[in-house]
Motif scaffolding. Structure first.
Motif, PDB file in Angstrom:
ATOM      1  N   LEU A 118       0.832  -1.216   0.000  1.00  0.00           N
ATOM      2  CA  LEU A 118       0.000   0.000   0.000  1.00  0.00           C
ATOM      3  C   LEU A 118       0.862   1.259   0.000  1.00  0.00           C
ATOM      4  N   LEU A 119       1.909   1.259   0.799  1.00  0.00           N
ATOM      5  CA  LEU A 119       2.812   2.413   0.835  1.00  0.00           C
ATOM      6  C   LEU A 119       3.499   2.625  -0.511  1.00  0.00           C
ATOM      7  N   GLU A 120       3.938   1.544  -1.112  1.00  0.00           N
ATOM      8  CA  GLU A 120       4.612   1.648  -2.416  1.00  0.00           C
ATOM      9  C   GLU A 120       3.655   2.194  -3.473  1.00  0.00           C
ATOM     10  N   ALA A 121       2.397   1.804  -3.395  1.00  0.00           N
ATOM     11  CA  ALA A 121       1.397   2.290  -4.359  1.00  0.00           C
ATOM     12  C   ALA A 121       1.136   3.784  -4.197  1.00  0.00           C
ATOM     13  N   SER A 122       1.304   4.292  -2.983  1.00  0.00           N
ATOM     14  CA  SER A 122       1.059   5.722  -2.754  1.00  0.00           C
ATOM     15  C   SER A 122       2.349   6.536  -2.699  1.00  0.00           C
ATOM     16  N   ARG A 123       3.458   5.937  -3.076  1.00  0.00           N
ATOM     17  CA  ARG A 123       4.748   6.620  -3.014  1.00  0.00           C
ATOM     18  C   ARG A 123       4.774   7.873  -3.883  1.00  0.00           C
ATOM     19  N   GLU A 125       2.390   9.882  -4.556  1.00  0.00           N
ATOM     20  CA  GLU A 125       1.677  10.957  -3.845  1.00  0.00           C
ATOM     21  C   GLU A 125       2.536  11.550  -2.733  1.00  0.00           C
ATOM     22  N   PHE A 126       3.272  10.705  -2.055  1.00  0.00           N
ATOM     23  CA  PHE A 126       4.171  11.184  -1.007  1.00  0.00           C
ATOM     24  C   PHE A 126       5.222  12.118  -1.583  1.00  0.00           C
ATOM     25  N   LYS A 128       5.295  13.934  -4.237  1.00  0.00           N
ATOM     26  CA  LYS A 128       4.798  15.209  -4.761  1.00  0.00           C
ATOM     27  C   LYS A 128       4.760  16.294  -3.691  1.00  0.00           C
ATOM     28  N   TYR A 136       7.668   9.573   3.547  1.00  0.00           N
ATOM     29  CA  TYR A 136       7.477   8.202   3.074  1.00  0.00           C
ATOM     30  C   TYR A 136       8.374   7.234   3.859  1.00  0.00           C
TER      31      TYR A 136
END
Length: 175
Positions: A118-123, A125-126, A128, A136
């Motif tokens: 999940l964290l990798e998928a939202s990386r 966004e982090f 930016k 992150y």
């Protein structure tokens, strides 16, 4: 035994009843998640965060109801809410710790894998955001990976949300 001692015992009994009951409900939720092959430490576990604040409100309501028509006063109702919240958080955290020790490392490893995905998928966004890379990395490092860390996380969340609702509940139920 005077009436103040008796009323304080009643307040503590209500807090024990509702607090321990709420903690047990939270532990049962974790067990249900595990038995249904869902990550017992993942996002669905957070649904149980709402149980301690509700228990605190019910405890405060029960204390208020027993002191009608005069009302219990702010101090007694606040004590009921805070004590209920603390007992619920401690019971729940102890249950999560015990559950994590009994079930072993496999559910924790599964949880870590899911959370890292999940964290990798939202990386993106982090990154930016200003300071996003550091944020992150902090999020990755803060993932609970031991029974103690899982219990601590559980305790902190339930205590925080419970206390946040105990104060307005005490003001509302004081009379």
């Amino acid at each position: 035994m005077n009436s103040a001692t008796s009323s304080n015992r009643f307040t503590v009994r209500q807090a024990l009843r509702y607090g321990v009951g709420a903690g047990i409900i939270c532990v049962i939720w974790v067990v249900i998640l595990y038995l249904t092959d869902t990550n017992p430490y993942g996002p669905k576990r957070l649904l149980s965060v709402f149980v301690p604040p509700l228990a605190a409100l019910f405890s405060q309501w029960a204390v208020r109801r027993s002191f009608l028509p005069a009302g219990p006063g702010l101090r007694r109702v606040l004590l009921a809410g805070i004590l209920t919240t603390v007992l619920a958080a401690v019971t729940s955290a102890a249950g999560v710790y015990g559950f994590a020790r009994v079930t072993g490392r496999a559910p924790i490893d599964r949880h870590l894998t899911e959370m890292k995905t999940l964290l990798e998928a939202s990386r993106a966004e982090f990154i930016k955001q200003p300071g996003g890379q550091a944020q992150y990395e902090r999020a990755r490092q803060s993932l609970a990976h031991t029974p103690q860390a899982l219990a601590s996380d559980d305790f902190e969340k339930k205590l925080l949300f419970g206390l946040l609702l105990s104060f307005p509940g005490a003001v509302f139920f004081r009379k």
